[in-house]
Design an enzyme around this catalytic site. Structure first.
Site, PDB file in Angstrom:
ATOM      1  N   GLU A 175      23.856  28.422 -31.361  1.00 37.13           N
ATOM      2  CA  GLU A 175      25.289  27.999 -31.006  1.00 37.13           C
ATOM      3  C   GLU A 175      26.172  28.471 -30.094  1.00 37.13           C
ATOM      4  OE1 GLU A 175      27.101  26.542 -34.310  1.00 37.13           O
ATOM      5  OE2 GLU A 175      25.200  25.843 -35.028  1.00 37.13           O
ATOM      6  N   HIS A 246      30.517  32.176 -36.921  1.00 39.53           N
ATOM      7  CA  HIS A 246      30.386  32.634 -35.674  1.00 39.53           C
ATOM      8  C   HIS A 246      30.695  33.868 -35.607  1.00 39.53           C
ATOM      9  CE1 HIS A 246      30.398  28.350 -34.241  1.00 39.53           C
ATOM     10  NE2 HIS A 246      29.224  28.500 -34.373  1.00 39.53           N
ATOM     11  N   CYS A 367      37.418  29.540 -29.112  1.00 30.89           N
ATOM     12  CA  CYS A 367      36.508  28.425 -29.508  1.00 30.89           C
ATOM     13  C   CYS A 367      36.365  27.445 -28.450  1.00 30.89           C
ATOM     14  CB  CYS A 367      36.547  27.892 -31.078  1.00 30.89           C
ATOM     15  SG  CYS A 367      36.540  29.075 -32.390  1.00 30.89           S
TER      16      CYS A 367
END
Ligand code: SUG
Length: 446
Positions: A175, A246, A367
């Site tokens: 990721e 995350h 993000c």
């Protein structure tokens, strides 16, 4: 040591930004499923955040949205006919797959790639591995276009190595930078690379929510980048269960400071010892840990305190936290920030930003950006048309106001005209950002 700065590369929100609830384990995404979105506000919020960082003196770049709806994906899974027919049939027969093909998820550039700056790389180049994002179907569509985008932004192969994504197998689920923190004395000096993973490749995973990053994916990245100062740490299992999809939902770091929630790591003491050992002779790490007693994990997630950007601004000794409004609106999260600032520790200031449209899909300020530490020469080698300034903001504001809808419900994704509007917008953007010919798949067939 070459002096270096940390540039932010932000993903521009695409015209199909929607709330389709596509990401299990991401509580905001599930919670807002089905609500109408406002793509125009979303892109303007992102531009305002970029402006704040650029005005504070940090180099800022724009990463273009991907082509959505992804008609190529729908064709690969059997929908046929004209593009409009592909969309209409998918809407009628498999709306979840149409939603998947429409997600504007490439906006979350922290997931675009893992980056190793030249100061840490064995061959002295800046290395990028675009994330394969294969845990979620909608995100698994991003890797190849991200590779193309990074190669356009950082074109000089003597300075930049943009690798292919890792093999698209669950063993290498990756990721990107959302699970990576780089600590250093100075951006141009060799640092410590903290790689946080959720599960091992051959482990049987029985969690309620997926663990999106494997240890083996990060080991592969560290190996291919020749990354110095690697530390591997296991994400807290209980954190994943609670909705920490995350690590950057509960942890952020910059320079010598690691700012994290008590629940972030499976073995907090071990992580700190490993970081200290890797930093020996380079710098003294500073750990700022927020206890669950002061901020319960659920409130850390809801407020997105740790999804702040932690930045070192020119001329300032202490770090600045660029936090979401939701943090200011959550009393215990705000109190934690205020205490950290009052403590005379590494964090000296906070600024709150409004990125509510992205937040409602689980994407905070951190993000939306990919950080890339660059020397002056590397900075000068990046595509200048993607460098953000007030002029580019004005241009993109006009562009967004012309092409983006201010309301999009999930049912609207079935409208074939959205595809036409979206391609028109991206075609024009290709010119604005000087992305070259045939940047998007739809430009390759005409
Ligand atoms: O992968 N949301 C993204 C949010 C990514 C946030 N990034 C970082 N934490 N670095 C995700 O879960 C939701 C899309 C939807 O539900 O339609 C989504 O994909």
């Amino acid at each position: 040591m070459n002096p270096a700065v940390e540039a932010n590369c932000d993903g521009l929100v695409g015209p199909t930004h929607s709330f389709a609830g596509l990401a299990p384990g991401n509580l905001a995404s599930a919670h807002n499923k089905g609500d109408p979105s406002n793509p125009r506000s979303a892109v303007l919020e992102g531009l305002a955040k970029m402006r704040l960082l650029a005005d504070r003196g940090l180099p800022q770049f724009v990463l273009p949205p991907h082509e959505r709806p992804d008609v190529g994906f729908l064709r690969r899974i059997g929908f046929a006919g004209t593009d409009a027919r592909v969309i209409e049939t998918a809407a009628a027969q498999a709306p979840e797959l149409l939603n998947t093909a429409c997600s504007a998820s490439p906006m979350w550039a922290a997931n675009a790639a893992t980056v190793t700056p030249s100061a840490d790389a064995a061959d002295g180049r800046v290395h990028f591995t675009p994330a394969n994002l294969l845990t979620n179907l909608h995100r698994s569509l991003e890797g190849d276009q991200t590779m193309r985008a990074l190669r356009r932004l950082f074109p000089d192969e003597a300075r930049f190595a943009v690798h292919e994504p890792l093999p698209a197998a669950p063993h290498f689920a990756d990721e990107g930078a959302a699970n990576h923190v780089r600590l250093c004395a100075d951006h141009g000096e060799a640092g410590v690379n903290l790689f946080v993973w959720g599960r091992e490749a051959w482990e049987t995973w029985s969690g309620r929510f997926p663990a999106r990053q494997t240890l083996q994916a990060f080991e592969a990245i560290a190996r291919r980048h020749g990354a110095d100062g690697a530390v591997f740490a296991r994400q807290g299992r209980a954190a994943i269960e609670a909705g920490v999809f995350h690590n950057d939902v509960v942890c952020v770091g910059a320079r010598t400071c690691l700012f994290f929630h008590e629940a972030a790591f499976e073995d907090t003491v071990g992580v700190q010892a490993d970081i200290r050992a890797a930093a020996a002779g380079k710098f003294e790490p500073q750990f700022v840990e927020i206890a669950a007693a002061d901020l319960p994990l659920s409130e850390a997630i809801a407020s997105y305190l740790f999804n702040s950007m932690l930045v070192s601004l020119p001329g300032e000794d202490r770090l600045t936290l660029i936090a979401p409004m939701e943090t200011a609106e959550t009393p215990r999260a705000k109190a934690a920030v205020d205490r950290a600032m009052a403590s005379n520790g590494p964090i000296g200031r906070v600024e709150y930003v409004d990125v509510r449209q992205s937040m409602r899909n689980g994407g905070g300020p951190a993000c939306l950006r990919l950080r890339v530490a660059l020397t002056d020469a590397e900075l000068a080698a990046a595509n200048p048309a993607q460098r953000f300034d007030a002029t580019l903001q004005d241009r993109l504001t006009v562009w967004a106001n012309e092409h983006y809808r201010d309301r999009l419900s999930p049912a609207d994704l079935a409208d074939p005209h959205l595809l036409v509007e979206s391609r028109r917008a991206l075609d024009e953007l290709t010119q604005i950002l000087d992305l070259g010919s045939a940047f998007y798949p739809f430009q390759q067939t005409v």
